[in-house]
Scaffold this active site. Structure first.
Site, mmCIF file in Angstrom:
data_model
loop_
_atom_site.group_PDB
_atom_site.id
_atom_site.type_symbol
_atom_site.label_atom_id
_atom_site.label_comp_id
_atom_site.label_asym_id
_atom_site.label_seq_id
_atom_site.Cartn_x
_atom_site.Cartn_y
_atom_site.Cartn_z
ATOM 1 C CG HIS A 87 -0.613 -8.442 -19.775
ATOM 2 N ND1 HIS A 87 0.021 -8.912 -20.907
ATOM 3 C CD2 HIS A 87 -1.877 -8.938 -19.817
ATOM 4 C CE1 HIS A 87 -0.827 -9.666 -21.611
ATOM 5 N NE2 HIS A 87 -1.977 -9.691 -20.970
ATOM 6 C CG HIS A 126 -4.011 -11.686 -24.425
ATOM 7 N ND1 HIS A 126 -5.021 -12.125 -23.590
ATOM 8 C CD2 HIS A 126 -4.620 -11.126 -25.496
ATOM 9 C CE1 HIS A 126 -6.191 -11.837 -24.139
ATOM 10 N NE2 HIS A 126 -5.982 -11.238 -25.293
ATOM 11 C CG ASP A 211 -6.711 -15.833 -22.503
ATOM 12 O OD1 ASP A 211 -5.887 -16.759 -22.566
ATOM 13 O OD2 ASP A 211 -6.387 -14.676 -22.187
#
Length: 308
Positions: A87, A126, A211
């Site tokens: 990120h 994500h 995840d």
């Protein structure tokens, strides 16, 4: 007082105003007079550890590249590092991340190892927005991300395909909630393999986030331990086919320790050719049925947009 006012004061009232040029750096003792020592030393330690963690990826690249020159057996590296790193945007930290390890390794591979074409696969739940942003206009680094649609950080739309010279060297594949093993297998076979073959990478780097597992608390995809076995096995085969087996995995997300450890272990089993332990570690009774129609519909949408 704004900068313009300060300049005027210095110009017209120089004898009354002193501009301090030489100043000292605060010591750790100065900071610790207000903040706890554990906090102060923790910040210093975090920076040093971040340098070490980034170096892990570079060392693995070195080892994998060297091994591929002397062995017919595909050399795969796996950086067991935390926290996740994909990120981090070029100008600052984001989402638990300090330095973008996969992005750093990709640049290192080009500059120090002479491997110009780097294919990055990010299967964290994500979107790897930081990696995306670093290589948004780079035609020599192909970034491909599968992630849950609408999850943090709400980036990685399907029409995000890069820009300028890098247009087309980026493929974002948002998956709807409750997508699972069928969707991921189909996406890999139908969508991911073809652009990888066209790109002809010299090495594959993987942001391996676990995840998306059904037991993970931060999202609602329903991947299983077997899904991650499949991904590891298929990426290994792809690397062997396209780039002499050169491949390095970087651990990203995964917040249920049981599913994380089971899935990482199953990835290693895939690397060494052992069977999956999915049936022993997963209770598949709680999975929702995946709509094959929705899966096919999503694949057609992706293929149409990217003209695959």
């Amino acid at each position: 007082m704004c900068a313009f006012q300060i300049i005027l004061c210095l110009q017209f009232r120089g004898s009354e105003i002193i501009q301090l040029q030489d100043f000292r750096t605060a010591t750790l003792e100065d900071i610790a007079s207000v903040h706890s020592r554990s906090y102060v030393f923790g910040l210093e330690k975090t920076f040093q550890e971040s340098l070490i963690v980034a170096g892990v990826g570079l060392s693995l690249v070195d080892h994998v590249v060297a091994a591929s020159k002397v062995s017919q057996t595909p050399a795969i590296g796996f950086a067991l590092i935390r926290p996740p790193r994909h990120h981090v945007v070029p100008k600052g930290p984001m989402g638990f991340c300090v330095f973008g390890n996969v992005a750093i390794a990709a640049r290192y591979t080009q500059r120090s190892r002479g491997l110009q074409h780097v294919f990055i696969i990010d299967f964290d739940v994500h979107h790897g927005n930081g990696t995306n942003d670093v290589f948004y206009d780079d035609p020599d680094i192909f970034f491909l991300s599968t992630h849950q649609e609408g999850s943090y950080p709400c980036t990685g739309k399907i029409d995000n395909i890069g820009c300028e010279n890098g247009e087309g060297a980026m493929l974002n594949l948002p998956l709807v909630g409750w997508s699972g093993d069928i969707a991921m297998r189909t996406v890999f076979d139908v969508v991911i393999v073809l652009p990888a073959q066209r790109f002809k990478p010299n090495i594959i780097l993987v942001s391996a986030g676990y995840d998306g597992h059904i037991r993970d608390p931060l999202a609602n995809l329903q991947f299983t331990t077997g899904t991650y076995y499949m991904l590891a096995s298929n990426i290994k085969k792809l690397a062997k086919e396209l780039c002499s087996g050169r491949c390095v995995f970087f651990l990203e997300g995964g917040y249920n320790l049981k599913s994380l450890s089971d899935s990482v272990a199953d990835s290693f089993r895939a690397f060494v050719g052992e069977p999956s332990m999915e049936e022993k570690v997963d209770d598949l009774g709680y999975l929702y049925d995946e709509s094959s129609f929705k899966v096919k519909q999503a694949i057609q949408r992706i293929k149409h947009l990217h003209s695959l």
